[in-house]
Scaffold this motif. Structure first.
Motif, PDB file in Angstrom:
ATOM      1  N   PHE A 193      -8.828   1.789  -1.748  1.00 45.67           N
ATOM      2  CA  PHE A 193      -9.202   2.257  -3.146  1.00 45.67           C
ATOM      3  C   PHE A 193      -9.941   3.707  -3.328  1.00 45.67           C
ATOM      4  O   PHE A 193     -10.671   3.951  -4.354  1.00 45.67           O
ATOM      5  CB  PHE A 193     -10.328   1.022  -3.744  1.00 45.67           C
ATOM      6  CG  PHE A 193      -9.936  -0.227  -3.236  1.00 45.67           C
ATOM      7  CD1 PHE A 193      -8.717  -0.780  -3.161  1.00 45.67           C
ATOM      8  CD2 PHE A 193     -10.950  -1.230  -2.796  1.00 45.67           C
ATOM      9  CE1 PHE A 193      -8.428  -1.980  -3.016  1.00 45.67           C
ATOM     10  CE2 PHE A 193     -10.801  -2.523  -2.444  1.00 45.67           C
ATOM     11  CZ  PHE A 193      -9.346  -2.910  -2.515  1.00 45.67           C
ATOM     12  N   CYS A 205     -10.112  -5.826  -9.054  1.00 40.85           N
ATOM     13  CA  CYS A 205      -9.086  -4.827  -9.554  1.00 40.85           C
ATOM     14  C   CYS A 205      -9.580  -4.353 -11.041  1.00 40.85           C
ATOM     15  O   CYS A 205      -9.570  -3.251 -11.416  1.00 40.85           O
ATOM     16  CB  CYS A 205      -7.847  -5.590 -10.053  1.00 40.85           C
ATOM     17  SG  CYS A 205      -6.450  -4.577 -10.458  1.00 40.85           S
ATOM     18  N   THR A 262      -4.544  -4.788  -4.193  1.00 38.51           N
ATOM     19  CA  THR A 262      -5.784  -5.515  -3.940  1.00 38.51           C
ATOM     20  C   THR A 262      -5.471  -6.697  -3.544  1.00 38.51           C
ATOM     21  O   THR A 262      -6.129  -6.983  -2.595  1.00 38.51           O
ATOM     22  CB  THR A 262      -6.698  -5.519  -5.418  1.00 38.51           C
ATOM     23  OG1 THR A 262      -6.616  -4.202  -6.193  1.00 38.51           O
ATOM     24  CG2 THR A 262      -8.047  -6.195  -5.218  1.00 38.51           C
ATOM     25  N   SER A 314      -9.499 -10.812  -5.890  1.00 39.17           N
ATOM     26  CA  SER A 314      -8.712  -9.766  -6.266  1.00 39.17           C
ATOM     27  C   SER A 314      -8.904  -9.192  -7.645  1.00 39.17           C
ATOM     28  O   SER A 314      -8.865  -7.908  -7.986  1.00 39.17           O
ATOM     29  CB  SER A 314      -7.525  -9.995  -5.953  1.00 39.17           C
ATOM     30  OG  SER A 314      -7.225 -10.255  -4.408  1.00 39.17           O
ATOM     31  N   ASN A 357      -6.578   3.941  -9.352  1.00 37.22           N
ATOM     32  CA  ASN A 357      -7.586   2.622  -9.355  1.00 37.22           C
ATOM     33  C   ASN A 357      -7.460   2.161 -10.861  1.00 37.22           C
ATOM     34  O   ASN A 357      -7.912   1.162 -11.384  1.00 37.22           O
ATOM     35  CB  ASN A 357      -9.209   3.223  -9.255  1.00 37.22           C
ATOM     36  CG  ASN A 357      -9.379   3.174  -7.944  1.00 37.22           C
ATOM     37  OD1 ASN A 357      -8.881   2.325  -7.021  1.00 37.22           O
ATOM     38  ND2 ASN A 357     -10.227   3.807  -7.303  1.00 37.22           N
ATOM     39  N   ARG A 401     -12.322  -1.584 -10.041  1.00 33.19           N
ATOM     40  CA  ARG A 401     -11.644  -0.280  -9.814  1.00 33.19           C
ATOM     41  C   ARG A 401     -11.428   0.417 -10.948  1.00 33.19           C
ATOM     42  O   ARG A 401     -11.759   1.520 -10.985  1.00 33.19           O
ATOM     43  CB  ARG A 401     -10.428  -0.595  -8.958  1.00 33.19           C
ATOM     44  CG  ARG A 401     -10.541  -1.104  -7.525  1.00 33.19           C
ATOM     45  CD  ARG A 401      -9.311  -1.584  -6.919  1.00 33.19           C
ATOM     46  NE  ARG A 401      -8.538  -0.387  -6.727  1.00 33.19           N
ATOM     47  CZ  ARG A 401      -7.314  -0.254  -6.296  1.00 33.19           C
ATOM     48  NH1 ARG A 401      -6.614  -1.395  -6.020  1.00 33.19           N
ATOM     49  NH2 ARG A 401      -6.226   0.702  -6.370  1.00 33.19           N
TER      50      ARG A 401
END
Length: 284
Positions: free
Chosen positions: A29, A97, A121, A93, A111, A100
């Motif tokens: 990431f 996400c 992810t 996840s 991201n 990010r």
């Protein structure tokens, strides 16, 4: 807070810490771009992981109706843990996400929220979840084995109840096929029924001898005919067994089998049908 609840929290805490440690080591990431701020992001990911575990527990308990329990046997625990992973992995996840996108996209364009972002992810978290699952399975293997042996011992104790005390054991029964063939027998004399192609094989006692007759019928038809007899249950997709004629329940390398009296044959027990057997023996 009971001991089991504390153990569950401890397990989730260690699992989430392992996930964050792996992320800290491999720095996906774009974490390598964040210098000292990376530690803040890692703490945030840990919090998201714990929140996801808490949310998954709520889903399992109140929506899927699978409460945390150590009294329902090994198969229940393993099945519940598997469902936990299947729900928690995509959920955490998704949370990562979003994190990010809103907190880590300033320096790393990759991201930004997108399907590719989510899939990336998901692959990372799924791999970590698989590794964590293997760790806990190995760690608790001996504990699960001991629980399984104790469960089998209790089931065998229930089997020691004399046959004549079982409900409906003395009744006569007529089993019919879709053609003209039929089998008349006493319920207590039925050993098991096996699916063989488009037929079923009925194994039963007559004059102290084991007999086997073939009927053109399905297991579903046999199950519907025998549904009024609680001691006759499906132990496998291909077998219906009379628990009153089971001599012993044995477990070898994670597989459970029923040893049938008189013919001493071993019938497999599928994990999904183990709860049915326990319920019939009034273990639950």
């Amino acid at each position: 807070m009971d001991k089991g609840h504390k153990a569950t929290i401890s397990t989730r805490f260690i699992s989430t810490a392992f996930m964050v440690l792996a992320i800290a080591i491999f720095k996906p990431f774009g974490l390598e771009m964040w210098q000292w701020q990376a530690s803040v992001h890692l703490l945030a990911l840990f919090a998201l992981g714990m929140f996801s575990c808490f949310l998954t527990e709520i889903i399992l308990r109140y929506i899927i109706r699978m409460p945390r329990s150590y009294d329902r046997g090994v198969s229940y625990i393993i099945n519940r843990n598997l469902r936990f992973q299947c729900i928690n992995t995509p959920l955490v996840s998704l949370l990562i996400c979003f994190y990010r996108h809103f907190a880590m996209s300033e320096l790393v364009e990759g991201n930004r929220l997108s399907l590719g972002n989510y899939l990336e992810t998901l692959v990372i978290i799924a791999f970590l979840s698989f590794a964590i699952g293997l760790y806990w399975r190995f760690k608790y293997r001996s504990k699960y084995l001991a629980m399984e042996l104790e469960e089998i011992r209790e089931l065998n104790e229930k089997l020691s109840t004399p046959l004549h005390q079982r409900e409906g054991a003395g009744e006569s029964l007529l089993l019919r096929g879709t053609t003209n063939e039929s089998v008349t027998l006493q319920i207590s004399h039925l050993l098991y029924i096996e699916a063989v192609g488009n037929y079923v094989k009925v194994r039963y006692l007559r004059d102290n001898q084991v007999h086997a007759d073939m009927l053109r019928a399905t297991m579903k038809q046999m199950e519907e005919t025998l549904q009024g007899y609680p001691m006759i249950v499906r132990c496998h997709r291909a077998f219906l067994v009379n628990l009153g004629q089971v001599e012993q329940i044995v477990s070898h390398s994670g597989s459970t089998q029923l040893i049938v009296k008189h013919c001493h044959e071993s019938l497999p027990v599928s994990r999904s049908n183990m709860s049915t057997i326990k319920e019939a023996l009034k273990l639950n």
